[in-house]
Write a protein that holds these residues in place. Structure first.
Motif, PDB file in Angstrom:
ATOM      1  N   SER A 169      -5.518   6.020  -5.783  1.00 50.70           N
ATOM      2  CA  SER A 169      -4.380   5.517  -5.022  1.00 50.70           C
ATOM      3  C   SER A 169      -3.270   5.128  -5.981  1.00 50.70           C
ATOM      4  O   SER A 169      -3.501   4.457  -6.989  1.00 50.70           O
ATOM      5  CB  SER A 169      -4.818   4.303  -4.192  1.00 50.70           C
ATOM      6  OG  SER A 169      -5.284   3.269  -5.037  1.00 50.70           O
ATOM      7  N   ASP A 179      -0.942   5.808   0.908  1.00 55.89           N
ATOM      8  CA  ASP A 179      -1.978   4.887   0.438  1.00 55.89           C
ATOM      9  C   ASP A 179      -1.581   4.182  -0.846  1.00 55.89           C
ATOM     10  O   ASP A 179      -2.429   3.851  -1.678  1.00 55.89           O
ATOM     11  CB  ASP A 179      -3.289   5.662   0.204  1.00 55.89           C
ATOM     12  CG  ASP A 179      -3.807   6.298   1.476  1.00 55.89           C
ATOM     13  OD1 ASP A 179      -3.730   5.640   2.525  1.00 55.89           O
ATOM     14  OD2 ASP A 179      -4.285   7.446   1.410  1.00 55.89           O
ATOM     15  N   ASP A 224       4.946  -1.913   4.698  1.00 51.39           N
ATOM     16  CA  ASP A 224       3.908  -0.950   5.092  1.00 51.39           C
ATOM     17  C   ASP A 224       4.467   0.101   6.044  1.00 51.39           C
ATOM     18  O   ASP A 224       4.157   1.300   5.924  1.00 51.39           O
ATOM     19  CB  ASP A 224       2.740  -1.693   5.759  1.00 51.39           C
ATOM     20  CG  ASP A 224       1.994  -2.582   4.773  1.00 51.39           C
ATOM     21  OD1 ASP A 224       2.006  -2.262   3.571  1.00 51.39           O
ATOM     22  OD2 ASP A 224       1.416  -3.607   5.205  1.00 51.39           O
TER      23      ASP A 224
END
Length: 503
Positions: A40, A291, A267
């Motif tokens: 990630s 991610d 987000d």
């Protein structure tokens, strides 16, 4: 029969070696697998919630360098700014355009704005995003041309209408008839001319009233249009934001292709821009932000310190402290404390002035004014140097900064000027008092002092003055023990006369 002990040890060592080799191979395989497998990525989050200046510019560029070192996939800058310095804004845009890490400018939280310089930064970013209930715009340069002098001194002169020529008497009747026929259309003509005047004034406002204003305005328009065209955003609205200081809400900016995303939080922003293609310095890049792990890089003590030092009022006060500290040290060598404080303050002020838009004529006037005030204290001129110094100091302080958003506080200027005037007045009164005070040393101190006659004499004799025996001369006869006053000093002989009470 017991087995041979050395053979047993060899077998144990053999199996231990095999186990160690197997564990080593397993660890190496795991490390290689982790290296080969995708991990990630990282998104570096920064915060700008103040005016754009040298401190914010330094913080922004250090953040881009950190993102490159950490091999971050994205830099997200949460921004809420009223604008700021053109030089700092352009330095930030240059760093953003050549950065190998894409930058997403995100106007947030709700109620934030990207005004003036913030609009340019938003147009320069690889991803432009806003939170709901935010806005951007008002990108017109605030002080076009860097200031044109003191307020009220650059008013445009009104245009004078040409005087009408006298009409001959023979043409009077014809002229009256023509005036009567034209009177019906005068109202409509006046209304049309008024509209034309308003349109002309509005056009002049959009284009700039002077050559210098037009140059700065057109430069700003070309700059923001080039940024808009680089990222395929609405260049026409960008020009309107510069010429007419218009604004847009987040939803309107999205509809007019000024930004790409309206996101409620970080987000949501990362989810919406995943897979988007952005224009980089060396080509295009497809973002992969689904991610990403968010790591914050907030302003540290260095940014806070730079923000304090580069505050115009703080830099101005540091310069005053530094100047007077050096003056006190030079007038009283060996004090050390004023000189140490003065040199540190002056160096910090010079650093701040290096990165601030300083008008050097104003800085020179301030230094000349302070020098004249100090000159008044050291060489009294009955107020001429002091008054001139205060006038030069106040004018220089007013015009010191070339940016309207960074002007010196007028109460601070007035307070320091009043303090300097009070110091000058105190010095003048002290000097006047010293001039009136009786001398305390030398022959001048003896004049007016009282002495005691040591023996009877008429003409010349001896008196005792301050515990010393002096030759004395008097035009009147004096007796032993009589008190006399010194009227003059002639070498080592005193001219005396009897006191009125003892005569």
């Amino acid at each position: 029969m017991m087995p041979n002990r050395p053979d047993a040890k060899r077998r144990v060592l053999f199996w231990l070696s095999l186990v160690c080799l197997a564990l080593g191979a397993l660890l190496a395989w795991q490390a290689q697998a982790q290296k080969a497998s995708p991990q990630s990525g990282l998104a570096l989050a920064m915060t700008i919630d103040d005016a754009i200046g040298p401190a914010i510019g330094d913080y922004f560029q250090r953040g881009l360098e950190l993102a490159e070192e950490r091999e971050a996939e994205l830099v997200v800058v949460q921004m809420d700014t009223p604008g700021g310095l053109d030089a700092s804004m352009r330095a930030m845009i240059r760093a953003m355009l050549i950065s190998p890490v894409p930058v997403a400018l995100y106007v947030s939280p709700a109620g934030a704005r990207a005004a003036s310089a913030g609009t340019y930064l938003l147009y320069a970013s690889h991803v432009a995003a806003m939170a709901p209930a935010t806005h951007l715009g008002s990108a017109t340069p605030v002080q076009l041309g860097g200031g044109g002098g003191l307020p009220g001194l650059s008013e445009p002169e009104p245009e004078t209408e040409p005087e009408s020529e006298p009409v001959p008497e023979s043409q009077g009747a014809v002229q009256e008839a023509a005036d009567g026929e034209a009177s019906q259309g005068e109202s409509t003509q006046d209304a049309g001319s008024a509209r034309q005047d308003e349109s002309a004034q509005e056009l002049a406002k959009r284009r700039g009233e002077t050559a210098m204003e037009r140059k700065v305005l057109e430069d700003a328009v070309a700059y923001i249009r080039s940024l808009a065209e680089r990222h395929d955003r609405n260049a026409d609205w960008a020009e309107q934001a510069v010429r007419e200081a218009v604004n847009l809400t987040a939803r309107e900016a999205l509809e007019q292709n000024v930004i790409e995303v309206v996101a409620s939080d970080l987000d949501d922003l990362l989810a919406q821009i995943d897979g988007r293609t952005v224009v980089m310095d060396d080509g295009t890049l497809t973002l992969s932000t689904a991610d990403l792990a968010i790591e914050r890089f907030d302003p540290d003590w260095r940014t806070e310190l730079l923000a304090v030092i580069t505050n115009p009022n703080v830099a101005y006060f540091l310069m005053i402290i530094g100047f007077y500290g050096l003056i006190f040290e030079l007038s009283n060598p060996g004090g050390l404390v004023p000189g140490t404080i003065g040199i540190i303050s002056l160096l910090l002020a010079l650093f701040a002035f290096q990165v601030l838009p300083v008008n050097y004529a104003g800085l020179a006037l301030i230094l000349v004014g302070l020098g004249l005030i100090v000159g008044e204290a050291l060489m009294p001129s009955f107020g001429i140097l002091g008054i001139g110094g205060i006038v030069a100091f106040v004018i220089g302080s007013v015009i010191l900064m070339d940016a309207d958003t960074l002007n010196i506080s007028l109460p601070m200027i007035g307070g320091i000027a009043l303090l300097a005037a009070g110091l000058m007045l105190w010095v003048m009164t002290r000097f006047i008092g010293l001039r009136r005070r009786k001398p305390r040393t030398g022959q001048e101190e003896l004049v007016g002092s009282e002495a005691l006659v040591l023996d009877d004499f008429a003409g010349q004799g001896h008196v005792r003055l301050m515990g010393e025996r002096w030759n004395a001369r008097s035009t009147r006869p004096l007796s032993r023990g009589q008190s006399v006053r010194v009227t003059a000093v002639d070498g080592l002989t005193l001219e005396v006369e009897p006191l009125a009470s003892s005569s």
